[in-house]
Design a protein around this motif. Structure first.
Motif, PDB file in Angstrom:
ATOM      1  N   PRO A 134    -105.025 -82.408  95.141  1.00 28.77           N
ATOM      2  CA  PRO A 134    -106.234 -82.349  95.794  1.00 28.77           C
ATOM      3  C   PRO A 134    -106.514 -83.846  96.521  1.00 28.77           C
ATOM      4  CG  PRO A 134    -106.696 -81.079  93.891  1.00 28.77           C
ATOM      5  CD  PRO A 134    -105.177 -81.639  93.774  1.00 28.77           C
ATOM      6  N   TYR A 135    -106.165 -84.737  95.712  1.00 28.45           N
ATOM      7  CA  TYR A 135    -106.469 -86.223  96.256  1.00 28.45           C
ATOM      8  C   TYR A 135    -105.434 -86.513  97.521  1.00 28.45           C
ATOM      9  CZ  TYR A 135    -105.804 -91.364  96.130  1.00 28.45           C
ATOM     10  OH  TYR A 135    -105.786 -92.904  96.433  1.00 28.45           O
ATOM     11  N   ALA A 136    -104.130 -85.924  97.272  1.00 28.93           N
ATOM     12  CA  ALA A 136    -103.277 -86.107  98.506  1.00 28.93           C
ATOM     13  C   ALA A 136    -103.864 -85.592  99.873  1.00 28.93           C
ATOM     14  CB  ALA A 136    -101.954 -85.631  98.070  1.00 28.93           C
ATOM     15  N   LEU A 137    -104.447 -84.271  99.433  1.00 28.74           N
ATOM     16  CA  LEU A 137    -104.923 -83.688 100.662  1.00 28.74           C
ATOM     17  C   LEU A 137    -106.288 -84.238 101.289  1.00 28.74           C
ATOM     18  CD1 LEU A 137    -104.794 -80.878 102.516  1.00 28.74           C
ATOM     19  CD2 LEU A 137    -106.380 -80.065 100.783  1.00 28.74           C
ATOM     20  N   PHE A 138    -106.908 -84.667 100.410  1.00 28.90           N
ATOM     21  CA  PHE A 138    -108.256 -85.514 100.994  1.00 28.90           C
ATOM     22  C   PHE A 138    -107.710 -86.927 101.805  1.00 28.90           C
ATOM     23  CE2 PHE A 138    -110.880 -89.312 100.247  1.00 28.90           C
ATOM     24  CZ  PHE A 138    -112.103 -88.897 100.983  1.00 28.90           C
ATOM     25  N   LEU A 139    -106.699 -87.623 101.197  1.00 29.99           N
ATOM     26  CA  LEU A 139    -106.245 -88.790 102.137  1.00 29.99           C
ATOM     27  C   LEU A 139    -105.784 -88.258 103.339  1.00 29.99           C
ATOM     28  CD1 LEU A 139    -104.040 -90.708  99.228  1.00 29.99           C
ATOM     29  CD2 LEU A 139    -106.322 -91.238 100.186  1.00 29.99           C
ATOM     30  N   LEU A 140    -105.084 -87.197 103.431  1.00 25.20           N
ATOM     31  CA  LEU A 140    -104.485 -86.653 104.684  1.00 25.20           C
ATOM     32  C   LEU A 140    -105.787 -86.374 105.796  1.00 25.20           C
ATOM     33  CD1 LEU A 140    -102.057 -85.289 106.192  1.00 25.20           C
ATOM     34  CD2 LEU A 140    -103.187 -83.143 105.528  1.00 25.20           C
ATOM     35  N   CYS A 141    -106.723 -85.626 105.241  1.00 27.42           N
ATOM     36  CA  CYS A 141    -107.860 -85.458 106.194  1.00 27.42           C
ATOM     37  C   CYS A 141    -108.761 -86.437 106.472  1.00 27.42           C
ATOM     38  CB  CYS A 141    -108.606 -83.932 105.514  1.00 27.42           C
ATOM     39  SG  CYS A 141    -107.428 -82.838 105.342  1.00 27.42           S
ATOM     40  N   ALA A 142    -108.842 -87.213 105.446  1.00 26.91           N
ATOM     41  CA  ALA A 142    -109.702 -88.458 105.960  1.00 26.91           C
ATOM     42  C   ALA A 142    -109.032 -89.486 106.785  1.00 26.91           C
ATOM     43  CB  ALA A 142    -110.045 -89.534 104.605  1.00 26.91           C
ATOM     44  N   SER A 143    -107.637 -89.522 106.544  1.00 27.93           N
ATOM     45  CA  SER A 143    -106.863 -90.347 107.547  1.00 27.93           C
ATOM     46  C   SER A 143    -106.820 -89.538 108.966  1.00 27.93           C
ATOM     47  CB  SER A 143    -105.347 -90.491 106.917  1.00 27.93           C
ATOM     48  OG  SER A 143    -105.452 -91.222 105.799  1.00 27.93           O
ATOM     49  N   GLY A 144    -106.826 -88.285 108.873  1.00 27.68           N
ATOM     50  CA  GLY A 144    -106.931 -87.711 110.313  1.00 27.68           C
ATOM     51  C   GLY A 144    -108.055 -88.003 111.060  1.00 27.68           C
ATOM     52  N   ARG A 145    -109.237 -88.057 110.334  1.00 29.94           N
ATOM     53  CA  ARG A 145    -110.570 -88.271 110.885  1.00 29.94           C
ATOM     54  C   ARG A 145    -110.737 -89.688 111.397  1.00 29.94           C
ATOM     55  NH1 ARG A 145    -115.535 -85.597 111.241  1.00 29.94           N
ATOM     56  NH2 ARG A 145    -114.316 -83.787 110.638  1.00 29.94           N
ATOM     57  N   LEU A 146    -110.127 -90.669 110.655  1.00 26.58           N
ATOM     58  CA  LEU A 146    -110.083 -92.256 110.830  1.00 26.58           C
ATOM     59  C   LEU A 146    -109.313 -92.253 112.001  1.00 26.58           C
ATOM     60  CD1 LEU A 146    -111.009 -95.005 109.929  1.00 26.58           C
ATOM     61  CD2 LEU A 146    -108.911 -95.162 108.497  1.00 26.58           C
ATOM     62  N   PHE A 147    -108.150 -91.889 112.256  1.00 24.21           N
ATOM     63  CA  PHE A 147    -107.448 -92.346 113.301  1.00 24.21           C
ATOM     64  C   PHE A 147    -107.236 -91.147 114.403  1.00 24.21           C
ATOM     65  CE2 PHE A 147    -105.059 -94.011 109.534  1.00 24.21           C
ATOM     66  CZ  PHE A 147    -105.636 -95.436 110.075  1.00 24.21           C
ATOM     67  N   GLY A 148    -108.298 -90.101 114.385  1.00 24.59           N
ATOM     68  CA  GLY A 148    -108.426 -89.228 115.638  1.00 24.59           C
ATOM     69  C   GLY A 148    -107.249 -88.435 115.602  1.00 24.59           C
ATOM     70  N   THR A 149    -106.253 -88.320 114.569  1.00 25.63           N
ATOM     71  CA  THR A 149    -105.136 -86.954 114.491  1.00 25.63           C
ATOM     72  C   THR A 149    -105.968 -85.994 114.076  1.00 25.63           C
ATOM     73  OG1 THR A 149    -103.682 -88.984 113.810  1.00 25.63           O
ATOM     74  CG2 THR A 149    -102.888 -86.628 113.362  1.00 25.63           C
ATOM     75  N   ARG A 150    -105.507 -84.870 114.834  1.00 29.70           N
ATOM     76  CA  ARG A 150    -106.021 -83.482 114.633  1.00 29.70           C
ATOM     77  C   ARG A 150    -105.220 -82.893 113.288  1.00 29.70           C
ATOM     78  NH1 ARG A 150    -105.702 -83.767 120.083  1.00 29.70           N
ATOM     79  NH2 ARG A 150    -103.484 -82.847 120.017  1.00 29.70           N
ATOM     80  N   VAL A 151    -106.009 -82.775 112.241  1.00 31.88           N
ATOM     81  CA  VAL A 151    -105.280 -82.019 111.024  1.00 31.88           C
ATOM     82  C   VAL A 151    -105.824 -80.588 110.817  1.00 31.88           C
ATOM     83  CG1 VAL A 151    -105.426 -82.104 108.555  1.00 31.88           C
ATOM     84  CG2 VAL A 151    -105.333 -84.212 109.771  1.00 31.88           C
ATOM     85  N   ALA A 152    -104.980 -79.797 110.741  1.00 35.00           N
ATOM     86  CA  ALA A 152    -105.148 -78.266 110.797  1.00 35.00           C
ATOM     87  C   ALA A 152    -104.720 -77.763 109.504  1.00 35.00           C
ATOM     88  CB  ALA A 152    -104.393 -77.673 111.791  1.00 35.00           C
ATOM     89  N   LEU A 153    -105.939 -76.993 108.755  1.00 32.72           N
ATOM     90  CA  LEU A 153    -105.541 -76.124 107.625  1.00 32.72           C
ATOM     91  C   LEU A 153    -105.312 -74.688 108.049  1.00 32.72           C
ATOM     92  CD1 LEU A 153    -108.098 -77.652 105.296  1.00 32.72           C
ATOM     93  CD2 LEU A 153    -105.930 -78.564 105.873  1.00 32.72           C
ATOM     94  N   VAL A 154    -103.924 -74.421 108.261  1.00 34.05           N
ATOM     95  CA  VAL A 154    -103.559 -72.999 108.773  1.00 34.05           C
ATOM     96  C   VAL A 154    -103.351 -71.752 107.809  1.00 34.05           C
ATOM     97  CG1 VAL A 154    -102.122 -72.066 110.707  1.00 34.05           C
ATOM     98  CG2 VAL A 154    -102.645 -74.250 110.821  1.00 34.05           C
TER      99      VAL A 154
END
Length: 432
Positions: free
Chosen positions: A125-145
């Motif tokens: 859960p912590y690793a996934l949060f880091l991913l999604c927060a980083s995506g929002r910070l850098f403008g990278t589109r993160v998709a949970l598919v």
């Protein structure tokens, strides 16, 4: 196609991939198939649990998900605890740097928004949060598919999962219950869609030939050929830690008694797993039953599992992706259900009546349900054929939507190409 002056889109895939769970790897395989078919110029790499396996099996560069190699081992010594703590800090920077190098990051399927199995908040859960927060910070589109979700009781885990979902640029779910669970946890799901599990997009091997006419026996009239029994190292869910050993022993005892009843009926039994951790359960059943009729499959992929289940008359299985493999090849299946996702899957495929609780396996009742399932074998095979066609069409829609959400340039190019084709067709009609 990418023109000479365009930079290929950079796509990352993320998750506990290559770590021994065949379902997770099957979801990755489905997404890679989509990318190679629809976006062949995309440059793809992974941040994952088993980078060596992913790099070798799928021919893409892969980086280890966690800096600390002992992340998923219990830390009891001061050095291990300090290593884990330092790893959390290092992973924040590693994840951010990895995400920043990509245009798109896809989390392919998996139950990343649930805690139906034991889970610690500072792990995935912590690793996934880091991913999604980083995506929002850098403008990278993160998709949970096509992900799975479920209500979570542990407050830290629930908070991390909720914020991960909120920060993602795109979300879709593998069943309606997953979407409902995220809505109940405070996520706006108004634009989120539900599609079948990504594994239904994988190629289906040739179906096996059901063996033999109906015959009598303790399980009643019905098929007399091999039965696949999918087992799991099951100890309950995240809220069952106090009863974990009790739940496991009851599950093992009930499953063993069921296998023994099949053997006494002369039925060959093929034991299936879905994760490396399931091996001790297989060994315990083989030891307890001790019959040449009971053998263990050595499946290394969902394709292997599909071949095994296609050759069986009937399947009884616990792991979610064991169920998917059996249903996908059209084999009548009974679920030893450990979570709502299994019930939802069986209902979607028209077999909702054939679920049995994994927490309370009652061998006698299981045999009765197995008998009823086999008596309807021919009818259920026809039902599964119809439901699989529907699932395939729905996943085509999923990938079309994914392209529109994550690859706007490619989507616009396709729209322009279609418009030009229509214009040319209209011009030819006018000319004629």
């Amino acid at each position: 196609m990418t023109s000479a002056d365009e930079t290929p889109v950079r796509v990352g895939v993320f998750g506990l991939l290559g770590s021994g769970n065949l379902g997770n790897d099957g979801s990755l395989e489905a997404v890679l198939g989509y990318l190679r078919a629809e976006h062949p110029d995309a440059v793809v790499d992974a941040l994952c649990g088993g980078p060596e396996v992913v790099a070798t099996r799928y021919a893409i560069p892969a980086t280890r998900l966690h800096w600390y190699r002992g992340e998923y081992r219990t830390a009891s010594r001061a050095g291990a605890i300090a290593g884990k703590g330092l790893g959390k800090l290092v992973d924040a920077f590693r994840t951010a740097a990895w995400v920043r190098r990509h245009d798109v990051v896809i989390v392919p399927g998996m139950g990343v928004l649930e805690a139906t199995l034991p889970l610690r908040p500072w792990g995935f859960p912590y690793a996934l949060f880091l991913l999604c927060a980083s995506g929002r910070l850098f403008g990278t589109r993160v998709a949970l598919v096509g992900v799975g979700a479920a209500a979570i009781g542990n407050r830290p885990t629930r908070t991390l999962v909720r914020w991960s979902a909120r920060l993602a640029a795109y979300r879709s779910y593998r069943d309606a219950q997953s979407r409902d669970a995220m809505r109940e946890m405070g996520v706006d799901t108004a634009r989120d869609e539900v599609y079948p599990d990504l594994a239904f997009a994988l190629p289906t091997p040739s179906a096996g030939v059901p063996s033999g006419p109906p015959g009598p026996g303790p399980t009643g009239p019905g098929p007399t050929g091999p039965v696949c029994v999918g087992v799991m190292d099951f100890h309950g869910g995240d809220d069952d830690r106090a009863r974990a050993e009790e739940i496991h022993l009851r599950y093992l005892d009930g499953t063993t008694r069921f296998v023994r009843a099949l053997v006494e009926d002369g039925r060959p039994v093929r034991l299936l797993t879905g994760d490396e951790c399931d091996a001790p359960v297989v060994a315990a059943i083989l030891d307890a039953v001790d019959s040449p009729l009971v053998t263990a499959a050595e499946a290394a992929s969902l394709a292997d599992l599909m071949k095994e289940t296609a050759a069986a008359d009937t399947v009884v299985a616990t792991r979610y992706h064991n169920l998917i493999c059996a249903l996908k090849v059209g084999t009548p299946t009974l679920a030893l259900s450990y979570a709502a996702k299994s019930d939802a899957l069986m209902d979607r495929m028209g077999l909702g009546a054939y679920c049995h609780p994994a927490r309370e396996v009652d061998a006698d009742r299981l045999i009765e349900q197995f008998r009823a399932l086999e008596q309807r074998s021919a009818e259920l095979r026809r039902t599964l054929t119809e439901r699989n066609l529907v699932a395939a069409r729905q996943l085509e829609d999923q990938f079309t939507e994914l392209t529109a959400a994550l690859f706007p340039a490619a989507n616009q190019a396709n729209a322009n190409a279609n418009a030009n084709a229509n214009a040319n067709a209209h011009a030819r009609q006018e000319a004629s």
